[in-house]
Design a protein around this motif. Structure first.
Motif, PDB file in Angstrom:
ATOM      1  N   LYS A 169      -6.440   6.972  -4.466  1.00 43.36           N
ATOM      2  CA  LYS A 169      -7.269   6.544  -3.335  1.00 43.36           C
ATOM      3  C   LYS A 169      -7.470   5.040  -3.423  1.00 43.36           C
ATOM      4  O   LYS A 169      -7.992   4.536  -4.409  1.00 43.36           O
ATOM      5  N   VAL A 170      -7.017   4.355  -2.393  1.00 41.80           N
ATOM      6  CA  VAL A 170      -7.139   2.900  -2.390  1.00 41.80           C
ATOM      7  C   VAL A 170      -8.349   2.512  -1.551  1.00 41.80           C
ATOM      8  O   VAL A 170      -8.409   2.823  -0.370  1.00 41.80           O
TER       9      VAL A 170
ATOM     10  N   ASN B 107     -13.111  -0.088   3.512  1.00 37.81           N
ATOM     11  CA  ASN B 107     -12.394   0.895   4.342  1.00 37.81           C
ATOM     12  C   ASN B 107     -12.797   2.278   3.892  1.00 37.81           C
ATOM     13  O   ASN B 107     -12.313   2.806   2.916  1.00 37.81           O
ATOM     14  N   TYR B 108     -13.692   2.874   4.605  1.00 32.17           N
ATOM     15  CA  TYR B 108     -14.204   4.176   4.189  1.00 32.17           C
ATOM     16  C   TYR B 108     -13.624   5.312   5.020  1.00 32.17           C
ATOM     17  O   TYR B 108     -14.075   6.427   4.936  1.00 32.17           O
ATOM     18  N   THR B 109     -12.638   5.030   5.854  1.00 27.94           N
ATOM     19  CA  THR B 109     -11.963   6.107   6.572  1.00 27.94           C
ATOM     20  C   THR B 109     -10.595   6.283   5.923  1.00 27.94           C
ATOM     21  O   THR B 109     -10.277   5.582   4.978  1.00 27.94           O
ATOM     22  N   ASP B 110      -9.783   7.199   6.466  1.00 26.54           N
ATOM     23  CA  ASP B 110      -8.484   7.388   5.805  1.00 26.54           C
ATOM     24  C   ASP B 110      -7.375   6.613   6.506  1.00 26.54           C
ATOM     25  O   ASP B 110      -6.209   6.924   6.381  1.00 26.54           O
ATOM     26  N   LYS B 111      -7.743   5.609   7.249  1.00 29.85           N
ATOM     27  CA  LYS B 111      -6.742   4.815   7.949  1.00 29.85           C
ATOM     28  C   LYS B 111      -6.208   3.718   7.024  1.00 29.85           C
ATOM     29  O   LYS B 111      -6.973   3.070   6.321  1.00 29.85           O
ATOM     30  N   THR B 112      -4.884   3.522   7.078  1.00 28.44           N
ATOM     31  CA  THR B 112      -4.272   2.498   6.233  1.00 28.44           C
ATOM     32  C   THR B 112      -4.304   1.141   6.913  1.00 28.44           C
ATOM     33  O   THR B 112      -3.989   1.056   8.096  1.00 28.44           O
TER      34      THR B 112
ATOM     35  N   TRP C 214       0.826  -1.197   0.000  1.00 29.34           N
ATOM     36  CA  TRP C 214       0.000   0.000   0.000  1.00 29.34           C
ATOM     37  C   TRP C 214       0.869   1.260   0.000  1.00 29.34           C
ATOM     38  O   TRP C 214       0.683   2.176  -0.772  1.00 29.34           O
TER      39      TRP C 214
HETATM   40  C1  LIG Z   1      -8.477   3.306   2.615  1.00 26.36           C
HETATM   41  O1  LIG Z   1      -7.189   3.437   3.123  1.00 26.36           O
HETATM   42  C2  LIG Z   1      -6.272   4.075   2.273  1.00 26.36           C
HETATM   43  C3  LIG Z   1      -4.924   4.027   2.889  1.00 26.36           C
HETATM   44  O2  LIG Z   1      -4.838   4.870   3.984  1.00 26.36           O
HETATM   45  C4  LIG Z   1      -6.660   5.463   2.000  1.00 26.36           C
HETATM   46  O3  LIG Z   1      -5.762   6.053   1.109  1.00 26.36           O
HETATM   47  C5  LIG Z   1      -8.025   5.420   1.401  1.00 26.36           C
HETATM   48  O4  LIG Z   1      -8.449   6.725   1.223  1.00 26.36           O
HETATM   49  C6  LIG Z   1      -8.978   4.669   2.286  1.00 26.36           C
HETATM   50  N1  LIG Z   1     -10.231   4.530   1.632  1.00 26.36           N
HETATM   51  C7  LIG Z   1     -11.194   5.405   1.708  1.00 26.36           C
HETATM   52  C8  LIG Z   1     -12.448   5.076   1.016  1.00 26.36           C
HETATM   53  O5  LIG Z   1     -11.089   6.441   2.295  1.00 26.36           O
END
Ligand SMILES: *[C@@H]1O[C@H](CO)[C@@H](O)[C@H](O)[C@H]1NC(C)=O
Ligand SMILES: *[C@@H]1O[C@H](CO)[C@@H](O)[C@H](O)[C@H]1NC(C)=O
Length: 620
Positions: free
Chosen positions: A357-358, A373-378, A346
């Motif tokens: 955006k993954v 994964n709908y937050t910005d956590k990896t 990743w």
């Molecule tokens: C899922 O995680 C990734 C890695 O942090 C992030 O870039 C991506 O925005 C996240 N997905 C969403 C839908 O936010």
């Protein structure tokens, strides 16, 4: 008076928000995701009330709404929504005229990724047939097994795949199977051809009474899933399941303007239902690749102005492992959607190819359960909060690896895990969330079910997947049953070890598994690695890295250096053969190493050392 009221209200609100931030930091993320899904659900219900019930109905509706919009782009050919609608009508008409298929019949499709995969699929569905997708990597006896297990009476074969059928053709014909080839003529005896008939067929829809489908729970497709053991099984996919998949790209944030690159094989659910289905829902264009190619990937993206691509498993790792070339960030890709991406890849992926955006998700072919994964956590594949359970109910329960079944309490019920622990993902089987089972095999279907889980008489679907739920309710994929082994009384999750090893600078690919060692309980850790070009295995560095990050019981005792890793066609690593071959220098021709704890390094494993280990002279 008024002023102080407002101040008080504001203070109250601020307090509530503070509490929310402190104790429910992801409340809004969860709520927004929940609302989004509810909106999709409402829209689908509304659509159904207007007679748009199945995936095919949605497609036909799009073909009316946006007839001239590009739908499938493939090797220089472009099919609009209308083109594809008409071509699938023609396919349906050919079979209707020939009278060899009728509503409810099962027809199998053995085709590569090409536009006609879709026109045949839709054409057969328009006739009310149940369609089975065959995996074209499977050959001879296994192919025959797959074909027979789904009960198909007809087989449609792509022009490029007929040769792979040669050794079973006669058997199929002797069993009375009608074989149709996507060609104008055929040299094979008794094989029918389609393309010659297609030319003269009408492109009108077949009569409504032939095609109409009102029972949303009836079977739409059979899709083969490989699972951990045995031959592939044909999972029954209902119309409802297919319709639920339609919103995939929409939930990922894609729109009708996106150009979506699909390189995964269409015979799997990912590419067909999520990929093609997802494009249809949006009315977007799909660039369909015959076969994934890491070296052509970014060129294709540039050439077609691709904005979204779909991945599974190790696909992104292949991209990261490609030699660097100039202008790698020069593309328009903004979303990568899929499942099975490892956290270490990743990060590399972002560094190398830019801020894409993954959207990582998790879903199963057989059951209605999904995470995103709908937050910005990896790292996490999704969340397990209150709202999430409202959408797809699920639970995590404790698992006994030794017995290979869930732990039961004294009362005989399963035990839920605490936050921070890893457990088996299970989902209740209900009328809205049914498990239709596998074609023609009650026993296999029953094996996937757990009964009397939390109370007498309840039924759950056993996903066979281990997940970890952390204290913030994030859900991490850990392992598939069979991918976790026990050593020194501890559970070792192979993916966890692989993730840690994956960051080492000299390792390109790693595949962790457990091997039996005579005289020892459980399995000892072993890792097959591929070294980066121009790199050597640094035993000391490997040791210190493991010592720093992992408990001793999970360190691989053996290392096997390979030129490349075997992967399945779904880009998952193959372990079966590696486990079988174990760590014997006489069975493995590649370089083997052994963990020498006293020297804090890995040393070459020769015949003498091997004998000493096997005879118990050296204890692990
Ligand atoms: C899922 O995680 C990734 C890695 O942090 C992030 O870039 C991506 O925005 C996240 N997905 C969403 C839908 O936010
Ligand atoms: C891609 O986008 C560029 C610039 O917007 C445009 O000139 C080109 O024709 C597009 N290519 C395709 C294949 O659509």
């Amino acid at each position: 008076m008024l002023f102080s009221l407002i101040t008080a209200a504001a203070a109250g609100l601020a307090a509530v928000l503070t509490v929310q931030k402190l104790f429910y930091p992801y409340f809004w993320d969860d709520l927004i995701y929940y609302m989004k899904l509810q909106r999709v659900k409402r829209m689908m219900k509304l659509r159904m009330r207007h007679g748009v019930i199945t995936l095919l109905d949605c497609f036909v509706q799009q073909a009316k709404k946006i007839p001239n919009k590009p739908f499938i782009i493939h090797e220089g050919d472009l099919y609009t929504y209308q083109d594809m609608d008409k071509r699938s009508n023609k396919v349906a008409q050919v079979f209707l005229q020939q009278g060899s298929l009728k509503k409810g019949d099962i027809a199998a499709v053995l085709m590569s990724n090409e536009p006609d995969f879709i026109s045949v699929w839709f054409g057969l569905s328009k006739l009310g047939c149940e369609v089975a997708f065959l995996n074209f990597n499977i050959k001879s006896k296994s192919l025959l097994h797959c074909f027979n297990s789904c009960g198909a009476t007809t087989l449609v074969v792509g022009a490029d795949l007929i040769t792979s059928l040669e050794d079973v053709l006669l058997t199929l014909q002797n069993n009375g199977i009608n074989i149709w080839l996507m060609e104008k003529s055929s040299t094979f005896q008794g094989v029918n051809t389609i393309l010659d008939k297609l030319e003269h067929a009408s492109d009108d829809p077949v009569p409504l009474d032939v095609s109409s489908q009102t029972n949303i729970m009836s079977t739409f497709l059979y899709i083969f899933t490989s699972g951990t053991t045995g031959l592939p099984k044909a999972a029954r996919i209902s119309h409802l399941k297919a319709v639920m998949c339609l919103c995939f790209f929409q939930m990922c944030g894609a729109t009708s303007d996106d150009i979506i690159y699909v390189t995964l094989p269409l015979y799997h659910m990912s590419a067909s239902l999520l990929g093609i289905g997802g494009c249809i829902e949006l009315g977007a264009a799909c660039v369909l690749k015959k076969k994934f190619s890491a070296s052509q990937f970014w060129n294709d993206c540039r050439k077609h102005n691709v904005t979204v691509f779909q991945y599974i498993g190790e696909l992104c790792r292949y991209l990261v492992n490609q030699p660097k070339v100039a202008g790698e960030m020069d593309h328009k890709v903004r979303i990568a959607a899929g499942s099975g991406l490892r956290p270490d890849v990743w990060k590399d992926f972002h560094d190398r190819f830019g801020k894409i955006k993954v959207v990582e998700s998790y879903g199963l072919t057989e059951a209605s359960i999904g995470f995103m994964n709908y937050t910005d956590k990896t790292g996490p594949i999704g969340r397990a909060g209150f709202f999430n359970k409202c959408i797809f109910p699920f639970d995590f329960v404790k698992y006994d690896l030794q017995k290979a079944e869930p732990v039961r309490s004294d009362q005989g019920y399963c035990v839920k895990i605490k936050k921070g622990e890893t457990g088996l993902l299970i989902a209740p089987v209900t009328s809205m969330n049914p498990f239709l089972g596998y074609a023609g095999n009650k026993e296999l279907s029953e094996k996937k079910l757990l009964r009397n889980v939390f109370e007498k008489g309840d039924v759950f679907f056993n996903t066979g997947d281990f997940m970890m739920q952390d204290h913030d309710d994030f859900v991490y994929f850990r392992d598939r049953t069979g991918d976790t082994f026990r050593w020194k009384g501890e559970n070792v999750a192979t993916t966890e070890v692989a993730d840690i090893l994956g960051v080492l600078e000299f390792l390109q690919e790693v595949n962790v598994y457990g091997v039996s060692v005579p005289g020892h309980e459980g399995k000892a850790g072993m890792v097959a690695v591929v070294l980066k070009p121009e790199h050597k295995l640094d035993g000391r560095r490997l040791y210190s890295h493991l010592a720093e990050h992992l408990p001793a019981y999970s360190w691989p005792r053996f290392v096997r250096v390979q030129a490349s890793l075997d992967v399945t066609e779904t880009f998952k690593q193959q372990k079966g053969r590696l486990v079988e071959e174990g760590f014997s220098p006489s069975a493995v021709s590649e370089a083997l190493y052994f963990l020498d704890e006293s020297e804090k390094t890995y040393i070459p494993l020769n015949k003498n050392l091997f004998d000493a280990i096997v005879s118990g002279q050296i204890r692990l």
